[in-house]
Design a protein around this motif. Structure first.
Motif, mmCIF file in Angstrom:
data_model
loop_
_atom_site.group_PDB
_atom_site.id
_atom_site.type_symbol
_atom_site.label_atom_id
_atom_site.label_comp_id
_atom_site.label_asym_id
_atom_site.label_seq_id
_atom_site.Cartn_x
_atom_site.Cartn_y
_atom_site.Cartn_z
ATOM 1 N N LEU A 40 16.140 -1.007 11.382
ATOM 2 C CA LEU A 40 17.107 -1.777 12.164
ATOM 3 C C LEU A 40 18.185 -0.869 12.733
ATOM 4 N N HIS A 41 18.717 0.024 11.929
ATOM 5 C CA HIS A 41 19.768 0.922 12.404
ATOM 6 C C HIS A 41 19.255 1.809 13.533
ATOM 7 N N SER A 42 18.086 2.387 13.344
ATOM 8 C CA SER A 42 17.508 3.254 14.369
ATOM 9 C C SER A 42 17.231 2.483 15.653
ATOM 10 N N ALA A 43 16.689 1.262 15.508
ATOM 11 C CA ALA A 43 16.360 0.454 16.681
ATOM 12 C C ALA A 43 17.611 -0.008 17.408
ATOM 13 N N PHE A 44 18.678 -0.267 16.660
ATOM 14 C CA PHE A 44 19.913 -0.707 17.304
ATOM 15 C C PHE A 44 20.518 0.404 18.148
ATOM 16 N N ILE A 45 20.441 1.630 17.665
ATOM 17 C CA ILE A 45 20.918 2.768 18.461
ATOM 18 C C ILE A 45 20.153 2.835 19.781
ATOM 19 N N GLU A 46 18.839 2.722 19.698
ATOM 20 C CA GLU A 46 17.987 2.767 20.894
ATOM 21 C C GLU A 46 18.349 1.641 21.856
ATOM 22 N N TYR A 47 18.534 0.438 21.308
ATOM 23 C CA TYR A 47 18.834 -0.727 22.150
ATOM 24 C C TYR A 47 20.194 -0.574 22.816
ATOM 25 N N TRP A 48 21.177 -0.132 22.072
ATOM 26 C CA TRP A 48 22.522 0.009 22.626
ATOM 27 C C TRP A 48 22.540 1.027 23.760
ATOM 28 N N ARG A 49 21.839 2.106 23.589
ATOM 29 C CA ARG A 49 21.823 3.169 24.600
ATOM 30 C C ARG A 49 20.998 2.806 25.828
ATOM 31 N N GLY A 148 25.014 -0.040 4.272
ATOM 32 C CA GLY A 148 24.652 1.362 4.088
ATOM 33 C C GLY A 148 24.720 2.184 5.358
ATOM 34 N N ALA A 149 25.710 1.909 6.191
ATOM 35 C CA ALA A 149 25.838 2.620 7.467
ATOM 36 C C ALA A 149 26.454 4.008 7.257
ATOM 37 N N THR A 150 25.693 4.918 6.661
ATOM 38 C CA THR A 150 26.199 6.269 6.373
ATOM 39 C C THR A 150 25.818 7.272 7.446
ATOM 40 N N ASP A 151 24.810 6.948 8.256
ATOM 41 C CA ASP A 151 24.389 7.852 9.325
ATOM 42 C C ASP A 151 25.472 7.902 10.404
ATOM 43 N N GLN A 152 25.890 9.103 10.770
ATOM 44 C CA GLN A 152 27.000 9.258 11.702
ATOM 45 C C GLN A 152 26.661 8.705 13.079
ATOM 46 N N GLU A 153 25.436 8.935 13.531
ATOM 47 C CA GLU A 153 25.029 8.453 14.853
ATOM 48 C C GLU A 153 25.064 6.933 14.913
ATOM 49 N N LEU A 158 27.763 1.684 16.221
ATOM 50 C CA LEU A 158 28.305 0.407 15.773
ATOM 51 C C LEU A 158 29.792 0.308 16.115
ATOM 52 N N ASP A 159 30.518 1.392 15.997
ATOM 53 C CA ASP A 159 31.932 1.397 16.374
ATOM 54 C C ASP A 159 32.103 1.119 17.860
ATOM 55 N N GLN A 160 31.199 1.672 18.673
ATOM 56 C CA GLN A 160 31.249 1.407 20.114
ATOM 57 C C GLN A 160 31.033 -0.074 20.404
ATOM 58 N N ALA A 161 30.069 -0.672 19.701
ATOM 59 C CA ALA A 161 29.807 -2.104 19.889
ATOM 60 C C ALA A 161 31.019 -2.935 19.477
ATOM 61 N N ARG A 162 31.633 -2.568 18.377
ATOM 62 C CA ARG A 162 32.823 -3.285 17.927
ATOM 63 C C ARG A 162 33.958 -3.160 18.940
ATOM 64 N N GLN A 163 34.144 -1.953 19.460
ATOM 65 C CA GLN A 163 35.227 -1.723 20.413
ATOM 66 C C GLN A 163 35.005 -2.506 21.696
ATOM 67 N N GLN A 164 33.773 -2.486 22.191
ATOM 68 C CA GLN A 164 33.451 -3.242 23.409
ATOM 69 C C GLN A 164 33.706 -4.728 23.194
ATOM 70 N N LEU A 165 33.327 -5.215 22.045
ATOM 71 C CA LEU A 165 33.506 -6.629 21.745
ATOM 72 C C LEU A 165 34.983 -6.972 21.597
ATOM 73 N N ALA A 166 35.740 -6.102 20.947
ATOM 74 C CA ALA A 166 37.179 -6.330 20.780
ATOM 75 C C ALA A 166 37.891 -6.315 22.126
ATOM 76 N N ASP A 167 37.537 -5.360 22.987
ATOM 77 C CA ASP A 167 38.162 -5.275 24.312
ATOM 78 C C ASP A 167 37.860 -6.516 25.135
ATOM 79 N N ALA A 168 36.604 -6.967 25.082
ATOM 80 C CA ALA A 168 36.207 -8.145 25.857
ATOM 81 C C ALA A 168 36.898 -9.396 25.333
ATOM 82 N N SER A 169 37.076 -9.484 24.011
ATOM 83 C CA SER A 169 37.724 -10.656 23.417
ATOM 84 C C SER A 169 39.187 -10.746 23.826
#
Length: 269
Positions: A40-49, A148-153, A158-169
């Motif tokens: 899921l983590h790997s696929a989410f990176i791919e989807y976001w990009r 378990g979000a320990t992978d830096q990438e 995920l931080d980018q997604a949170r920021q985009q969502l916060a800005d839009a809100s």
């Protein structure tokens, strides 16, 4: 005894079988929880990009697996619910006919009846939750995005997604396609539970009315029956109120979907 054995077998199946039933040749690795989270983590990176609205192939694979997983659990839980309801009815009928038996036997039947009722409520909750998960499997995976979000990438993504969502809100600005999909799915996730809870509340309300009619029609001399029927009437009424609150809470969350999704991505409810 046959119903007890069947219920026990279904409980075991509910825990063990869904992952295996949901896995096909392309997703057999996802039956392992650690591999599921990593995929899921790997696929989410791919989807976001990707910048696309459509799920990426890897994320679609995970979401499809999770949909099948919830379907399997919902079916097993529904069968278990039917079995437990039948078992509960039998136990309480036996209790009502146990007037000539000893106090120990009556206490054992009452205890078994209470346990059966608790298991019925747990099974009903499992059915509701898994129907919700099957209708919006992407949102059902959200807790694993923060697990378990320990992978830096991945953490950066995920931080980018949170920021985009916060800005839009805050500003009401346009959001990336991935965020739009997540918001829509998250809204559907809670709207579905709102509908399910409303249907369950209506059913329990009808049951409560029937129980109170039975209570009113029972002779005052039959105190055991009046106590049992009255207790179930009170319980069904309280559960109806709880389900109404649950429906209202999910409807509110579905309407306030952007901030609610941000709270979910931050590890909240």
């Amino acid at each position: 005894m046959a119903l007890v054995a069947l219920a026990a077998a279904l409980v075991v199946a509910f825990v063990i079988a869904p992952g295996r039933l949901a896995a096909d040749g392309a997703s057999s690795d996802l039956a392992d929880h650690r591999h599921l989270v990593e995929a899921l983590h790997s696929a989410f990176i791919e989807y976001w990009r990707s910048g696309d609205r459509d799920l990426s192939p890897d994320l679609a694979r995970v979401v499809d697996y999770w949909f099948r997983y919830h379907v399997a659990k919902a079916v097993i839980a529904a069968v278990l619910l039917v079995v437990l309801v039948a078992l509960t009815v039998l136990v309480w009928k036996a209790f009502l006919k146990a007037g000539g038996l000893g106090a120990v036997t009556r206490a054992a039947l009452a205890s078994a009846g209470v346990l059966a009722v608790m298991l019925v409520l747990l099974s009903l909750t499992a059915v509701m939750a898994n129907i919700q998960g099957a209708k919006a499997p992407f949102s059902s995976l959200m807790p694993m995005l923060t697990e378990g979000a320990t992978d830096q990438e991945f953490a950066t993504t995920l931080d980018q997604a949170r920021q985009q969502l916060a800005d839009a809100s805050r500003a009401g600005a346009r959001t990336p396609p991935a965020i739009d999909v997540m918001i829509d799915d998250f809204s559907r996730y809670h709207a579905v539970m709102g509908v399910i809870a409303t249907i369950a509340a209506a059913s329990l309300l009808g049951t409560s009315v029937l129980l109170w009619k039975r209570f009113a029609g029972t002779a005052s001399s039959d105190r055991r029956t009046r106590r049992v029927v009255g207790s179930f009437g009170v319980l069904s009424a309280l559960l109806t109120l709880g389900l109404i609150v649950l429906a209202a809470a999910n409807a509110t969350t579905a309407a306030d979907r952007g901030p609610a999704l941000l709270r979910a991505l931050n590890g909240g409810l």
